[in-house]
Design a protein around this motif. Structure first.
Motif, mmCIF file in Angstrom:
data_model
loop_
_atom_site.group_PDB
_atom_site.id
_atom_site.type_symbol
_atom_site.label_atom_id
_atom_site.label_comp_id
_atom_site.label_asym_id
_atom_site.label_seq_id
_atom_site.Cartn_x
_atom_site.Cartn_y
_atom_site.Cartn_z
ATOM 1 N N GLU A 15 -13.002 41.804 8.533
ATOM 2 C CA GLU A 15 -12.493 42.313 9.810
ATOM 3 C C GLU A 15 -11.193 41.592 10.117
ATOM 4 O O GLU A 15 -11.145 40.372 10.144
ATOM 5 C CB GLU A 15 -13.506 42.072 10.929
ATOM 6 C CG GLU A 15 -14.785 42.851 10.766
ATOM 7 C CD GLU A 15 -15.767 42.585 11.899
ATOM 8 O OE1 GLU A 15 -15.329 42.165 12.991
ATOM 9 O OE2 GLU A 15 -16.959 42.784 11.676
ATOM 10 N N GLU A 17 -8.481 40.413 12.625
ATOM 11 C CA GLU A 17 -8.324 40.125 14.052
ATOM 12 C C GLU A 17 -6.881 39.711 14.308
ATOM 13 O O GLU A 17 -6.183 39.284 13.389
ATOM 14 C CB GLU A 17 -9.239 38.974 14.482
ATOM 15 C CG GLU A 17 -10.702 39.204 14.261
ATOM 16 C CD GLU A 17 -11.517 37.967 14.627
ATOM 17 O OE1 GLU A 17 -11.198 37.325 15.658
ATOM 18 O OE2 GLU A 17 -12.427 37.631 13.882
ATOM 19 N N HIS A 18 -6.457 39.821 15.555
ATOM 20 C CA HIS A 18 -5.141 39.333 15.956
ATOM 21 C C HIS A 18 -5.377 38.321 17.071
ATOM 22 O O HIS A 18 -6.007 38.646 18.080
ATOM 23 C CB HIS A 18 -4.251 40.485 16.421
ATOM 24 C CG HIS A 18 -3.852 41.368 15.286
ATOM 25 N ND1 HIS A 18 -4.636 42.403 14.840
ATOM 26 C CD2 HIS A 18 -2.761 41.352 14.485
ATOM 27 C CE1 HIS A 18 -4.046 42.995 13.826
ATOM 28 N NE2 HIS A 18 -2.905 42.377 13.584
#
Length: 141
Positions: A15, A17-18
């Motif tokens: 996954e 993410e930022h």
């Protein structure tokens, strides 16, 4: 600084993410790493983090459960203050570079780029062949 190398299989799909105000790309993931090449060898489940362009490339080229991958990483420590105001000390395995040992299975990961570069080993197995190739004590499923 010491650079380490592990070879293992991705535990689950990644996954992306930022994080932070700058929206820095980050991926946290785990590998099943055999202690030595033997059917009876114990398996360690080790977790890593990647930032910026390394995280984006991992997400694009190594985003498949069971994919064999080689990573080079460094251990980095940091201290930060959590939401409760407590000081937290953390050591992380930060990925510097990686190389998949097989191609992504396009049937499992249709969003993968068709122009992905060739890797060390061509993927000529079915998605569920990973389970048959691994001994029971190595299985990550």
């Amino acid at each position: 600084m010491q650079t380490n190398k592990h070879i293992g299989r991705v535990l689950k799909a990644l996954e992306l993410e930022h994080i932070g105000a700058d929206e820095i790309p980050m991926v946290r993931f785990g590998l099943a790493v055999k202690r030595f090449p033997s059917a009876k060898a114990k398996t360690d489940f080790i977790y890593y983090v990647a930032y910026r362009d390394v995280a984006e490339r991992l997400f694009k080229y190594a985003n498949q459960k069971g994919l064999p991958i080689e990573i080079d990483f460094t251990q980095q420590s940091r201290t930060y203050e959590n939401a409760e105001g407590n000081s937290v000390y953390r050591v992380e395995n930060v990925v510097e570079k990686f190389m998949p040992w097989a191609s992504l299975d396009k049937r499992v990961a249709p969003e993968a780029d068709a122009t992905a570069p060739d890797t060390a080993v061509e993927n000529d197995v079915e998605a569920d062949d990973f389970e048959r190739q691994l001994p029971d004590e190595y299985s990550v499923y």
